[in-house]
Write a protein that holds these residues in place. Structure first.
Motif, PDB file in Angstrom:
ATOM      1  N   PHE A  40      -9.439  -0.682  -0.717  1.00  0.00           N
ATOM      2  CA  PHE A  40      -8.687   0.568  -0.798  1.00  0.00           C
ATOM      3  C   PHE A  40      -8.314   1.036   0.601  1.00  0.00           C
ATOM      4  N   SER A  41      -7.076   1.498   0.758  1.00  0.00           N
ATOM      5  CA  SER A  41      -6.606   2.051   2.026  1.00  0.00           C
ATOM      6  C   SER A  41      -6.025   3.439   1.800  1.00  0.00           C
ATOM      7  N   MET A  42      -6.411   4.374   2.659  1.00  0.00           N
ATOM      8  CA  MET A  42      -5.811   5.700   2.701  1.00  0.00           C
ATOM      9  C   MET A  42      -5.193   5.868   4.072  1.00  0.00           C
ATOM     10  N   VAL A  43      -3.920   6.278   4.126  1.00  0.00           N
ATOM     11  CA  VAL A  43      -3.268   6.455   5.418  1.00  0.00           C
ATOM     12  C   VAL A  43      -2.374   7.679   5.383  1.00  0.00           C
ATOM     13  N   ALA A  44      -2.414   8.432   6.459  1.00  0.00           N
ATOM     14  CA  ALA A  44      -1.632   9.662   6.547  1.00  0.00           C
ATOM     15  C   ALA A  44      -0.162   9.395   6.853  1.00  0.00           C
ATOM     16  N   PHE A  45       0.103   8.358   7.608  1.00  0.00           N
ATOM     17  CA  PHE A  45       1.413   8.193   8.241  1.00  0.00           C
ATOM     18  C   PHE A  45       2.343   7.351   7.367  1.00  0.00           C
ATOM     19  N   THR A  46       2.851   7.990   6.306  1.00  0.00           N
ATOM     20  CA  THR A  46       3.731   7.299   5.359  1.00  0.00           C
ATOM     21  C   THR A  46       4.896   8.195   4.954  1.00  0.00           C
ATOM     22  N   GLN A  47       5.959   7.554   4.505  1.00  0.00           N
ATOM     23  CA  GLN A  47       7.096   8.291   3.944  1.00  0.00           C
ATOM     24  C   GLN A  47       6.761   8.815   2.554  1.00  0.00           C
ATOM     25  N   GLU A  48       6.142   7.953   1.727  1.00  0.00           N
ATOM     26  CA  GLU A  48       5.804   8.349   0.365  1.00  0.00           C
ATOM     27  C   GLU A  48       4.698   9.396   0.379  1.00  0.00           C
ATOM     28  N   ILE A  49       4.766  10.302  -0.592  1.00  0.00           N
ATOM     29  CA  ILE A  49       3.757  11.340  -0.734  1.00  0.00           C
ATOM     30  C   ILE A  49       2.904  11.004  -1.955  1.00  0.00           C
ATOM     31  N   CYS A  50       1.740  10.434  -1.725  1.00  0.00           N
ATOM     32  CA  CYS A  50       0.758  10.157  -2.785  1.00  0.00           C
ATOM     33  C   CYS A  50       1.280   9.232  -3.887  1.00  0.00           C
ATOM     34  N   GLU A  51       2.267   8.401  -3.582  1.00  0.00           N
ATOM     35  CA  GLU A  51       2.749   7.419  -4.560  1.00  0.00           C
ATOM     36  C   GLU A  51       1.909   6.154  -4.409  1.00  0.00           C
ATOM     37  N   ARG A  52       0.815   6.111  -5.174  1.00  0.00           N
ATOM     38  CA  ARG A  52      -0.134   5.013  -5.034  1.00  0.00           C
ATOM     39  C   ARG A  52       0.527   3.651  -5.244  1.00  0.00           C
ATOM     40  N   GLN A  53       0.056   2.677  -4.479  1.00  0.00           N
ATOM     41  CA  GLN A  53       0.531   1.301  -4.577  1.00  0.00           C
ATOM     42  C   GLN A  53      -0.648   0.443  -5.037  1.00  0.00           C
ATOM     43  N   THR A  54      -0.458  -0.275  -6.141  1.00  0.00           N
ATOM     44  CA  THR A  54      -1.553  -1.049  -6.726  1.00  0.00           C
ATOM     45  C   THR A  54      -1.105  -2.470  -7.012  1.00  0.00           C
ATOM     46  N   ARG A  55      -1.951  -3.416  -6.638  1.00  0.00           N
ATOM     47  CA  ARG A  55      -1.731  -4.827  -6.976  1.00  0.00           C
ATOM     48  C   ARG A  55      -3.076  -5.401  -7.423  1.00  0.00           C
ATOM     49  N   ILE A  56      -3.095  -5.963  -8.636  1.00  0.00           N
ATOM     50  CA  ILE A  56      -4.332  -6.494  -9.195  1.00  0.00           C
ATOM     51  C   ILE A  56      -4.124  -7.974  -9.529  1.00  0.00           C
ATOM     52  N   SER A  57      -4.960  -8.816  -8.939  1.00  0.00           N
ATOM     53  CA  SER A  57      -4.872 -10.263  -9.141  1.00  0.00           C
ATOM     54  C   SER A  57      -5.879 -10.690 -10.201  1.00  0.00           C
ATOM     55  N   GLY A  58      -5.398 -11.376 -11.229  1.00  0.00           N
ATOM     56  CA  GLY A  58      -6.263 -11.877 -12.284  1.00  0.00           C
ATOM     57  C   GLY A  58      -6.193 -13.381 -12.380  1.00  0.00           C
ATOM     58  N   THR A  59      -6.974 -13.957 -13.274  1.00  0.00           N
ATOM     59  CA  THR A  59      -7.012 -15.410 -13.415  1.00  0.00           C
ATOM     60  C   THR A  59      -5.799 -15.958 -14.150  1.00  0.00           C
ATOM     61  N   LYS A  60      -5.086 -15.086 -14.888  1.00  0.00           N
ATOM     62  CA  LYS A  60      -3.925 -15.541 -15.648  1.00  0.00           C
ATOM     63  C   LYS A  60      -2.617 -14.898 -15.199  1.00  0.00           C
ATOM     64  N   GLY A  61      -2.699 -13.944 -14.286  1.00  0.00           N
ATOM     65  CA  GLY A  61      -1.485 -13.272 -13.859  1.00  0.00           C
ATOM     66  C   GLY A  61      -1.767 -12.216 -12.818  1.00  0.00           C
ATOM     67  N   GLU A  62      -0.705 -11.557 -12.389  1.00  0.00           N
ATOM     68  CA  GLU A  62      -0.804 -10.517 -11.363  1.00  0.00           C
ATOM     69  C   GLU A  62      -0.071  -9.272 -11.843  1.00  0.00           C
ATOM     70  N   LEU A  63      -0.689  -8.127 -11.592  1.00  0.00           N
ATOM     71  CA  LEU A  63      -0.127  -6.836 -11.997  1.00  0.00           C
ATOM     72  C   LEU A  63       0.188  -6.036 -10.742  1.00  0.00           C
ATOM     73  N   ARG A  64       1.316  -5.330 -10.777  1.00  0.00           N
ATOM     74  CA  ARG A  64       1.652  -4.458  -9.652  1.00  0.00           C
ATOM     75  C   ARG A  64       2.326  -3.191 -10.160  1.00  0.00           C
ATOM     76  N   CYS A  65       2.082  -2.126  -9.448  1.00  0.00           N
ATOM     77  CA  CYS A  65       2.655  -0.834  -9.831  1.00  0.00           C
ATOM     78  C   CYS A  65       2.819   0.017  -8.586  1.00  0.00           C
ATOM     79  N   SER A  66       3.918   0.736  -8.510  1.00  0.00           N
ATOM     80  CA  SER A  66       4.176   1.670  -7.422  1.00  0.00           C
ATOM     81  C   SER A  66       4.468   3.045  -8.003  1.00  0.00           C
ATOM     82  N   GLY A  67       3.688   4.018  -7.606  1.00  0.00           N
ATOM     83  CA  GLY A  67       3.926   5.384  -8.048  1.00  0.00           C
ATOM     84  C   GLY A  67       3.914   5.535  -9.552  1.00  0.00           C
ATOM     85  N   ALA A  68       5.009   6.084 -10.076  1.00  0.00           N
ATOM     86  CA  ALA A  68       5.104   6.388 -11.503  1.00  0.00           C
ATOM     87  C   ALA A  68       5.461   5.186 -12.355  1.00  0.00           C
TER      88      ALA A  68
END
Length: 426
Positions: A309-337
């Motif tokens: 997990f990373s938290m950083v102040a110096f970004t353009q986005e405001i609290c739009e979480r970025q998530t990437r999850i690696s699994g054994t059968k595939g990969e999931l990604r999501c940005s913000g909403a």
């Protein structure tokens, strides 16, 4: 079925937000009392919800000393002031929605959980992101086996350059001693989400690194004043209070964050005066802040899975979480909403998954509707007497908080910390 009756303890931004559920859902919730040391805050809610004068309090203890007159309380006091009202109202038999973080020490968190359990209280902690539609969709896809078994989670919270300056340099959460450390104040949500997505597995080791960068006196530009309104180099500063607040008001915006700068009346004159004399007009290099601006946390789980997990102040986005999850059968990604995307290793195709939207109401813009879903679940749990639908109950939330405390100790002590089965660490 009669509406649930709620007493609001702490009528600031968060308390007022949770109360808004009653505006369009009066058949489910009725606001019958309010407590806040700031009388104008109480009067605002009193007017909106027709609260009788005898149920308006400047001190929550006065309300707790009364015979029980509501079904539940929303506790949205400052972070260090969570434990005392939570324990007191639990002992009086009130169900509790407690704003996050649960408390600022491990001992206080455990005391709150103990009080709620011994009194058979429904406790819902304000980890609103568990109710956020993209987060729910990610959990649904994980549980469906869409990416197989989780191997690694990479999750980031971009706080936003001006948001961090507002809340964590000039604002209420700038000093650890007066509020709490950054990971607890801002990102306990995110540590909780990693545990949520990896439910069934237990974190056994944690390490963390972080620091306060840039917002320090040594980085103050030559010629800068102590206040933005007096500063000759203000036009070259992206953190200028004039740019952040006065520009918003000029554009007709009167909500957060300018409503924090001027909680009673928001207009050019009042905001200008607040910037001349109040904390939000200070130079970001001349404040008494000490919470970290950037932090990473690494987790090792008992099944071999890892997370970062990373938290950083110096970004353009405001609290739009970025998530990437690696699994054994595939990969999931999501940005913000969202949407949430899943890449299947077998078919080598990407599938898009849309997320549900909150009903149209005044709470829809608050955490993408998550505040609405949290309140809706809490109220209906009280009506039905069934706490199982609450995603953020006492035991699970306590474990997330204990992991946050362990991660911060790992940062402060510069070492890897081992987590015990009960959440304790050494």
């Amino acid at each position: 079925m009669a509406p649930v009756q709620v007493l609001i303890i702490g009528a600031g931004v968060r308390g007022e937000t949770y109360a808004q559920y009653a505006l369009k859902n009066s058949e489910h919730l009725q606001v019958v009392g309010v407590s806040d040391p700031r009388l104008f805050r109480c009067r605002r809610l009193q007017h909106l919800y027709n609260i009788p004068e005898e149920n308006v309090f400047s001190d929550w203890q006065e309300a707790a000393d009364r015979e029980k007159f509501a079904d539940c309380v929303v506790i949205a006091t400052p972070h260090q002031l969570h434990k005392a009202p939570a324990v007191a109202f639990a002992d009086r038999g009130y169900h509790i929605l407690l704003e996050k973080p649960m408390a600022t020490t491990e001992e206080d968190c455990k005391a709150i959980v103990s009080a709620c359990k011994r009194n058979n209280i429904i406790l819902s902690v304000g980890h609103v992101l568990r109710y956020y539609p993209p987060i729910r969709k990610i959990k649904e896809l994980i549980d469906s086996g869409a990416i197989g078994d989780i191997v690694h989670i990479q999750h980031m919270e971009p706080v936003g350059f001006w948001h961090f300056a507002h809340s964590y340099v000039r604002g209420n959460w700038r000093k650890t001693a007066e509020s709490s450390f950054s990971l607890l104040a801002k990102s306990c949500h995110d540590v909780d989400l990693i545990r949520y997505w990896l439910s069934g597995s237990r974190c056994i080791k944690v390490s963390s690194f972080g620091s306060l960068l840039h917002f320090t006196p040594e980085n103050k530009p030559a010629g800068a004043a102590s206040r933005c309104l007096d500063c000759q180099v203000e036009n070259t500063c992206p953190y200028s209070a004039k740019k952040i607040y006065l520009k918003m008001v000029e554009q007709g915006f009167t909500g957060w964050p300018v409503s924090v700068v001027c909680p009673q009346t928001v207009d050019i004159e009042s905001v200008t005066e607040a910037l001349k004399t109040g904390p939000y007009g200070r130079c970001v290099y001349d404040c008494d802040n000490d919470v970290v601006s950037n932090q990473v946390v690494n987790f090792q789980f008992d099944g071999g899975q890892t997370a970062s997990f990373s938290m950083v102040a110096f970004t353009q986005e405001i609290c739009e979480r970025q998530t990437r999850i690696s699994g054994t059968k595939g990969e999931l990604r999501c940005s913000g909403a969202g949407p949430v995307y899943v890449f299947d290793f077998l078919t080598q195709k990407t599938t898009e998954h849309r997320c549900a939207a909150a009903p149209s109401n005044s709470m829809r813009d608050m955490h993408g509707g998550a505040d609405f879903f949290l309140m809706d679940t809490f109220v209906k749990a009280i009506q039905s007497g069934d706490s199982s639908a609450v995603y953020t109950g006492p035991d699970d939330t306590l474990q997330s908080h204990l992991l946050v405390f362990a991660a911060e100790q790992a940062r402060l002590q510069d070492r890897v910390i081992t987590i015990g089965p009960d959440g304790s660490y050494s």
